[in-house]
Design an enzyme around this catalytic site. Structure first.
Site, PDB file in Angstrom:
ATOM      1  N   GLY A   1      -9.626   4.217  13.843  1.00 19.66           N
ATOM      2  CA  GLY A   1      -9.928   5.569  13.353  1.00 19.66           C
ATOM      3  C   GLY A   1      -9.065   6.594  14.052  1.00 19.66           C
ATOM      4  O   GLY A   1      -8.493   6.313  15.111  1.00 19.66           O
TER       5      GLY A   1
ATOM      6  N   CYS B   1      -8.989  -1.408  17.858  1.00 24.45           N
ATOM      7  CA  CYS B   1      -8.412  -0.101  18.218  1.00 24.45           C
ATOM      8  C   CYS B   1      -9.522   0.893  18.593  1.00 24.45           C
ATOM      9  O   CYS B   1     -10.186   0.718  19.601  1.00 24.45           O
ATOM     10  CB  CYS B   1      -7.521   0.401  17.088  1.00 24.45           C
ATOM     11  SG  CYS B   1      -6.346   1.652  17.661  1.00 24.45           S
ATOM     12  N   TYR B   2      -9.763   1.925  17.778  1.00 28.25           N
ATOM     13  CA  TYR B   2     -10.849   2.856  18.086  1.00 28.25           C
ATOM     14  C   TYR B   2     -12.163   2.097  18.248  1.00 28.25           C
ATOM     15  O   TYR B   2     -12.993   2.426  19.102  1.00 28.25           O
ATOM     16  CB  TYR B   2     -11.000   3.912  16.980  1.00 28.25           C
ATOM     17  CG  TYR B   2     -12.068   4.948  17.270  1.00 28.25           C
ATOM     18  CD1 TYR B   2     -11.757   6.125  17.944  1.00 28.25           C
ATOM     19  CD2 TYR B   2     -13.398   4.740  16.904  1.00 28.25           C
ATOM     20  CE1 TYR B   2     -12.741   7.068  18.241  1.00 28.25           C
ATOM     21  CE2 TYR B   2     -14.388   5.664  17.198  1.00 28.25           C
ATOM     22  CZ  TYR B   2     -14.058   6.835  17.871  1.00 28.25           C
ATOM     23  OH  TYR B   2     -15.026   7.757  18.172  1.00 28.25           O
TER      24      TYR B   2
ATOM     25  N   HIS C   1      -3.814  -3.752  15.709  1.00 31.16           N
ATOM     26  CA  HIS C   1      -4.403  -3.890  14.370  1.00 31.16           C
ATOM     27  C   HIS C   1      -4.096  -5.274  13.792  1.00 31.16           C
ATOM     28  O   HIS C   1      -3.014  -5.496  13.261  1.00 31.16           O
ATOM     29  CB  HIS C   1      -3.836  -2.812  13.432  1.00 31.16           C
ATOM     30  CG  HIS C   1      -4.459  -1.470  13.656  1.00 31.16           C
ATOM     31  ND1 HIS C   1      -5.659  -1.102  13.087  1.00 31.16           N
ATOM     32  CD2 HIS C   1      -4.059  -0.415  14.397  1.00 31.16           C
ATOM     33  CE1 HIS C   1      -5.968   0.128  13.474  1.00 31.16           C
ATOM     34  NE2 HIS C   1      -5.020   0.574  14.275  1.00 31.16           N
TER      35      HIS C   1
ATOM     36  N   GLU D   1      -5.305  -6.556  11.143  1.00 33.88           N
ATOM     37  CA  GLU D   1      -5.429  -6.605   9.687  1.00 33.88           C
ATOM     38  C   GLU D   1      -4.130  -6.298   8.948  1.00 33.88           C
ATOM     39  O   GLU D   1      -3.988  -6.607   7.766  1.00 33.88           O
ATOM     40  CB  GLU D   1      -6.554  -5.658   9.221  1.00 33.88           C
ATOM     41  CG  GLU D   1      -6.293  -4.167   9.400  1.00 33.88           C
ATOM     42  CD  GLU D   1      -6.659  -3.613  10.776  1.00 33.88           C
ATOM     43  OE1 GLU D   1      -7.064  -2.451  10.861  1.00 33.88           O
ATOM     44  OE2 GLU D   1      -6.519  -4.359  11.790  1.00 33.88           O
TER      45      GLU D   1
ATOM     46  N   SER E   1     -10.281  -0.682 -22.550  1.00 36.10           N
ATOM     47  CA  SER E   1      -9.073   0.150 -22.504  1.00 36.10           C
ATOM     48  C   SER E   1      -7.825  -0.675 -22.783  1.00 36.10           C
ATOM     49  O   SER E   1      -6.742  -0.148 -22.907  1.00 36.10           O
ATOM     50  CB  SER E   1      -8.946   0.776 -21.114  1.00 36.10           C
ATOM     51  OG  SER E   1      -8.736  -0.254 -20.172  1.00 36.10           O
ATOM     52  N   GLY E   2      -7.987  -2.000 -22.841  1.00 36.40           N
ATOM     53  CA  GLY E   2      -6.793  -2.840 -22.948  1.00 36.40           C
ATOM     54  C   GLY E   2      -6.337  -3.310 -21.575  1.00 36.40           C
ATOM     55  O   GLY E   2      -5.447  -4.132 -21.460  1.00 36.40           O
ATOM     56  N   GLY E   3      -6.963  -2.766 -20.522  1.00 35.16           N
ATOM     57  CA  GLY E   3      -6.590  -3.148 -19.159  1.00 35.16           C
ATOM     58  C   GLY E   3      -7.412  -4.327 -18.654  1.00 35.16           C
ATOM     59  O   GLY E   3      -8.346  -4.783 -19.306  1.00 35.16           O
ATOM     60  N   VAL E   4      -7.059  -4.791 -17.459  1.00 39.04           N
ATOM     61  CA  VAL E   4      -7.695  -5.979 -16.876  1.00 39.04           C
ATOM     62  C   VAL E   4      -9.166  -5.716 -16.525  1.00 39.04           C
ATOM     63  O   VAL E   4     -10.044  -6.522 -16.824  1.00 39.04           O
ATOM     64  CB  VAL E   4      -6.939  -6.410 -15.588  1.00 39.04           C
ATOM     65  CG1 VAL E   4      -7.566  -7.651 -14.990  1.00 39.04           C
ATOM     66  CG2 VAL E   4      -5.478  -6.648 -15.892  1.00 39.04           C
ATOM     67  N   ASP E   5      -9.436  -4.575 -15.890  1.00 42.48           N
ATOM     68  CA  ASP E   5     -10.780  -4.322 -15.362  1.00 42.48           C
ATOM     69  C   ASP E   5     -11.835  -4.306 -16.462  1.00 42.48           C
ATOM     70  O   ASP E   5     -12.859  -4.984 -16.368  1.00 42.48           O
ATOM     71  CB  ASP E   5     -10.819  -3.004 -14.586  1.00 42.48           C
ATOM     72  CG  ASP E   5      -9.755  -2.951 -13.498  1.00 42.48           C
ATOM     73  OD1 ASP E   5      -9.326  -4.033 -13.052  1.00 42.48           O
ATOM     74  OD2 ASP E   5      -9.346  -1.841 -13.102  1.00 42.48           O
ATOM     75  N   SER E   6     -11.594  -3.522 -17.517  1.00 48.51           N
ATOM     76  CA  SER E   6     -12.617  -3.426 -18.563  1.00 48.51           C
ATOM     77  C   SER E   6     -12.746  -4.761 -19.303  1.00 48.51           C
ATOM     78  O   SER E   6     -13.833  -5.148 -19.718  1.00 48.51           O
ATOM     79  CB  SER E   6     -12.319  -2.278 -19.526  1.00 48.51           C
ATOM     80  OG  SER E   6     -11.103  -2.485 -20.215  1.00 48.51           O
TER      81      SER E   6
ATOM     82  N   LYS F   1      -8.737  -5.345  -6.737  1.00 46.42           N
ATOM     83  CA  LYS F   1      -7.981  -5.667  -7.951  1.00 46.42           C
ATOM     84  C   LYS F   1      -7.580  -7.147  -8.035  1.00 46.42           C
ATOM     85  O   LYS F   1      -7.740  -7.780  -9.081  1.00 46.42           O
ATOM     86  CB  LYS F   1      -6.714  -4.789  -7.998  1.00 46.42           C
ATOM     87  CG  LYS F   1      -5.952  -4.870  -9.309  1.00 46.42           C
ATOM     88  CD  LYS F   1      -6.609  -3.987 -10.337  1.00 46.42           C
ATOM     89  CE  LYS F   1      -5.846  -3.950 -11.639  1.00 46.42           C
ATOM     90  NZ  LYS F   1      -6.423  -2.958 -12.565  1.00 46.42           N
TER      91      LYS F   1
END
Length: 519
Positions: free
Chosen positions: A57, A84-85, A175, A177, A229-234, A375
């Protein structure tokens, strides 16, 4: 996912890279959630985690009012890893001391020396190793709490890694990660597997079956409407919900005339023929084009398209009638609360571009089956559900569609020109085998006309700009380094095959300072 037995809770102190910690844990096959430090105690009650990670942080532990972890976390008998923090506040809260390092602040790559073996280092580092890690700190731990010993050191941080092995408390000043710490992911996986003793059996197959049960429980016998929507998520959200409740789901696809070539047909084929999901397709091109006439300001374009989309969607929902639930493909990054320490914690959760204020207006409840996923996890779930790869691997496409790739006024004619250019460009990218290496690639039709020569004649036509970027999350992006032969070939095809374009340029701007889209 609250009843999942094995969870790691990440307490967020506002680091820019906290999301990466969650991703590394999930990559190790264990479920993890992020909670801002102010609401960490509630998250702890809800999740009953098997281990805790305290994030980095921007604050300084020495400052009055700087954030702390709930004190009872240290008495819970759980393994804790402070980063870290997180390491600094853990030491401070357990009776150690933290001070500003005036002479030896470390930012960037640093070398540490491993002095003691530990379960944290298993199979990664041995005593005497001097691995490279990524540091980013101005403060340092000056005095360790009782029970802690240093197990790795660096010039700027005598306590680069500290441990109280009896309580399973660990602190790292760097870090782990970030990719700049080469062995970092393995350290986090050691913490999760060796120290917390978790099996690492959290999979998409398991997520799928858990979610299906949750959706059935939430929806009961109700009806659900999902905007595609034509996208992956929907698409993934719709297929998952359909698997749970079958024909209680109706999907609505609004064709606003701002889609890519053949997009509507692809969606219809996939949903009607392949999955047999009830689908309503609305041809709203004329409405949208009429409303966009004469509009050139990018914000006004976006606002009009968003509002009109909601109008069309609402009309269709009324026709379908009796739906109590609205499905959305909200993802975890949209849900994570971002913490700012200036005016206290701030919650910024963006509304999904398709259905802004719909649920309130239509008095519907939300079904958001992807809200715990990143995603790449949504893509993995899509594959698990049998969605074709060409669909699952698609580049992101904005809600306002081609409207924000046509600076200036949007007309049907300009959309048609852009559709053709975009098709040629993506075809060339696929032919070269580069599609999956690129986060997003698209053509932009500029409101600039230039002189050209075609045969013996002079042309005065539009300029097309090509854009391609690499990114992991869309927050930052680098330009994709095409070979010049690729760009020459693509430019030649576009000019030859697309009437209305006589010049092609490539956009070399990274993000920041540029955005990925042009508007």
């Amino acid at each position: 996912m609250s009843h999942h037995p094995d969870t790691i809770l990440i307490v967020d102190f506002g680091s820019q890279v906290t999301q990466l910690i969650a991703r590394r844990i999930r990559e190790a096959g264990v479920y993890s959630e992020i909670a801002p430090f102010m609401s960490a105690a509630e998250a702890f009650e809800r999740l009953k985690p098997k281990g805790i990670i305290l994030s980095g942080g921007p604050a300084s532990v020495a400052d009055a009012g700087s954030p702390r972890a709930p004190q009872h976390f240290f008495e819970a008998g759980l393994p804790i890893l402070g980063i870290c923090y997180g390491q600094q506040t853990m030491c401070e809260q357990l009776g150690g001391k933290v001070e500003a390092s005036h002479d030896n602040r470390e930012f960037g790559r640093a070398e540490i020396t491993v002095n003691t073996s530990s379960g944290l280092f298993d199979g990664v580092w041995a005593v005497g190793d001097t691995p490279t890690v990524w540091m980013s700190h101005g403060d340092k731990v000056a005095q360790l709490p009782e029970g802690f010993v240093p197990i790795a050191t660096s010039t700027g941080a005598p306590f680069a890694v500290t441990a109280d092995e009896s309580r399973h408390f660990y602190g790292v000043q760097f870090h782990p990660e970030v990719v700049h710490t080469p062995d970092g992911a393995k350290l986090i996986s050691n913490f999760v597997h060796n120290v917390c003793g978790l099996a690492g059996d959290w999979t998409m197959a398991e997520y799928r079956s858990t979610k299906i049960a949750e959706i059935r429980e939430q929806v009961g016998t109700g009806k659900v409407i999902c905007g595609l929507s034509g996208g992956v998520d929907s698409a993934v959200a719709a297929v998952l919900i359909h698997e749970a409740i079958g024909d209680q789901l109706t999907c609505v696809f609004v064709d606003h005339g701002l889609l890519r070539m053949n997009e509507r047909e692809q969606v219809e084929r996939l949903f009607r023929d392949h999955y047999n999901i009830p689908l309503v397709v609305v041809d709203a091109e004329q409405r949208f084009m009429a409303g966009l006439e004469g509009v050139t300001d990018p914000e006004k374009k976006r606002k009009f398209i968003g509002a009109e989309f909601i109008n069309v969607f609402e009309e269709e929902a009324k026709k379908i009638g009796g739906a109590d639930f609205l499905a959305q493909g909200t993802l975890y990054p949209d849900v994570i609360e971002s913490v700012s320490f200036t005016g206290g914690p701030s919650v910024t959760i963006k509304s999904h571009h398709n259905v802004g204020g719909l649920p309130e207006r239509m008095n519907m409840q939300l079904v958001e089956p992807l809200r715990e996923l990143f995603k790449d996890e949504v893509r993995a779930l899509g594959r698990e559900l049998g969605l074709p790869d060409v669909f699952v691997g698609r580049h992101p496409f904005p809600g306002p569609g081609l409207a924000i790739r046509i600076p200036g006024e949007v007309t049907k004619e300009r959309c048609d020109i852009l559709r053709k250019a975009d098709l040629v460009y993506l075809e060339e990218i696929r032919n070269a085998g580069l599609y999956d290496d690129i986060w997003q690639a698209f053509a932009v039709l500029l409101p600039v006309r230039t002189v050209g020569v075609m045969g013996d004649g002079r042309t005065y036509d539009s300029v097309c700009a090509l854009r391609a970027v690499t990114s992991t999350d869309g927050m930052t992006a680098d330009v994709y380094p095409f070979e010049s032969a690729f760009l020459s070939r693509t430019a030649t095809r576009i000019v030859n095959e697309v009437k209305g374009i006589n010049r092609v340029v490539y956009d070399y701007t990274s993000k920041p300072p540029g955005t990925i889209e042009w508007e």
